[in-house]
Design a protein around this motif. Structure first.
Motif, PDB file in Angstrom:
ATOM      1  N   VAL A 244     -28.111   3.709  91.522  1.00  0.00           N
ATOM      2  CA  VAL A 244     -28.743   4.563  92.531  1.00  0.00           C
ATOM      3  C   VAL A 244     -30.245   4.308  92.539  1.00  0.00           C
ATOM      4  O   VAL A 244     -30.893   4.361  91.500  1.00  0.00           O
ATOM      5  N   ALA A 293     -24.868  15.285  96.706  1.00  0.00           N
ATOM      6  CA  ALA A 293     -24.021  14.188  96.199  1.00  0.00           C
ATOM      7  C   ALA A 293     -22.569  14.427  96.591  1.00  0.00           C
ATOM      8  O   ALA A 293     -21.864  13.503  97.029  1.00  0.00           O
ATOM      9  N   ILE A 317     -26.152  10.069  91.275  1.00  0.00           N
ATOM     10  CA  ILE A 317     -27.111  10.519  92.308  1.00  0.00           C
ATOM     11  C   ILE A 317     -27.949  11.678  91.756  1.00  0.00           C
ATOM     12  O   ILE A 317     -29.176  11.709  91.882  1.00  0.00           O
TER      13      ILE A 317
END
Ligand code: FAD
Ligand code: SF4
Length: 341
Positions: A244, A293, A317
């Protein structure tokens, strides 16, 4: 390895002319991906045109942003002061990839064009639509633990492996390319790589012979709050299961702007636009990160063996956004031990 013709291009026009004229020709950057694939007989170019010595290795200011030369090495790029000060997210993502030795050889243009690590793609005895269109996808109903959860098609469920590209997606980079007769075009990063659709043999939207000259980064408002989180099975020489790139601009604790891009989940870097939209105007809290998320991962389509990626991506995330809020990209970067260019 099959015989091939090798030449060192004296200038870009010669290189572009040679590769445009021959559909079996390829540019050679650092060779860290292409030569491996040739040794495995997965790629069989009849001609290699070495572009690694062309003068496209500068990293310099361009307007309010920065331009990164396509033949600059990954190591040189990650260690450059302009990048480390203004785009720490990019430096952090590059340094999360491969090893110091490989980053020292790998070029930025080659990094963007590296191919999937799907094991069926690498095994010439297995069916693979990407390697040999029309043969089927071995991974679709096979061992697909490392494969996509977003944007895949029945023809291909592969993921795209670059770490650098995930940060470039979050930073809204623009890829500059040149073709025959000095034709130039600018490709926004979101349009550079492709989803597999019916043509998984095509990784990106470059035409035969188009040469990446540089990657432009717009001015970055996100430098102070950004983070690259890579989850992998071991801490070096391993590609992301999920990664991420997260970046925020806040007013106090309120989110004004946010960028989230995921790696290891699709055939291209995946902008988590549902989560981004969800977060605008909200407070930067764990609960909100979790809800954003969840909203993004609601649309995931896991395969038989990669359901774990849905929960992993959601947690990644949250952790990446928390890392960004703490200014993580500035705090955790280590310099590469070498930075040849
Ligand atoms: C053991 C190992 C571990 C690795 N781990 C990671 C990792 O964790 N994360 C990660 O992101 N990467 C990883 N990599 C991949 C590595 O980052 C890539 O191999 C490298 O970035 C490719 O760059 P190169 O210059 O060597 O490309 P090359 O192998 O020379 O070329 C790759 C492709 O790009 C094309 N190309 C090269 N330059 C241009 C240009 N300017 N314009 C158009 N086309 C061009 C070539 O024709 C070729 O098709 C790993 C590689 C190895 C071998
Ligand atoms: S996922 Fe894509 S690369 Fe892997 S076997 Fe299927 S077609 Fe080939």
């Amino acid at each position: 390895m099959r015989p091939f013709k090798y030449s060192t291009a004296p200038d870009p026009a010669t290189a572009i002319g040679l590769v445009s004229a021959n559909p079996t020709a390829k540019y050679l950057g650092g060779g860290t991906n292409l030569v491996d694939l040739m040794k495995e007989d997965v790629m069989r170019p009849a001609e290699l045109v070495d572009v690694s010595r062309l003068k496209y290795a500068k990293i310099e200011k361009k307007g309010s942003g920065v331009s990164i030369g396509a033949t600059a090495t990954n190591a040189f790029t990650a260690n450059d002061d302009l990048i480390r000060e203004n785009y720490p997210l990019l430096a952090m993502a590059i340094l999360a990839g491969a090893s110091a030795q490989i980053r020292n050889m790998a070029t930025n243009g080659g990094n963007l064009n590296q191919r999937t690590r799907c094991s069926y793609f690498y095994d010439v005895n297995m069916p693979c639509n990407k390697r040999e269109p029309g043969t089927g996808c071995g991974a679709l109903h096979g061992v697909n633990k490392n494969h996509a959860i977003f944007g895949w098609s029945e023809k291909c469920v592969a993921t795209y492996p670059s770490d650098m590209a995930v940060a470039l997606a979050a930073l809204n980079a623009v890829v500059q390319v040149e073709g025959v007769n000095n034709t130039k075009r600018s490709i926004p990063f979101a349009d550079f790589h492709r989803l597999p659709g019916d043509h998984p043999e095509l990784d990106n939207n470059l035409k035969q012979g188009e040469f990446i000259t540089s990657i432009d980064l717009p001015a970055n408002k996100f430098a102070e709050k950004s983070y690259y989180l890579k989850i992998r099975e071991r801490s070096s020489y391993a590609f992301a299961l999920v990664s991420v790139a997260a970046a925020l601009v806040t007013d106090g604790n309120k989110i004004k702007e946010v960028r989230i891009a995921l790696g290891g989940v699709a055939h291209k870097p995946w902008r988590a636009s549902v989560a981004e939209q969800w977060l605008i105007g909200k407070h930067a809290t764990e609960a909100n990160f979790k809800a954003a998320a969840a909203a993004e991962l609601k649309n995931a389509q896991p395969l038989q063996h990669n359901k774990y990626k849905v929960a992993l991506a959601a947690k990644a995330i949250i952790r990446a956004l928390e890392g960004a809020m703490q200014g993580g990209a500035y705090g955790t970067m280590e310099a590469d031990s070498t930075s040849k260019n």
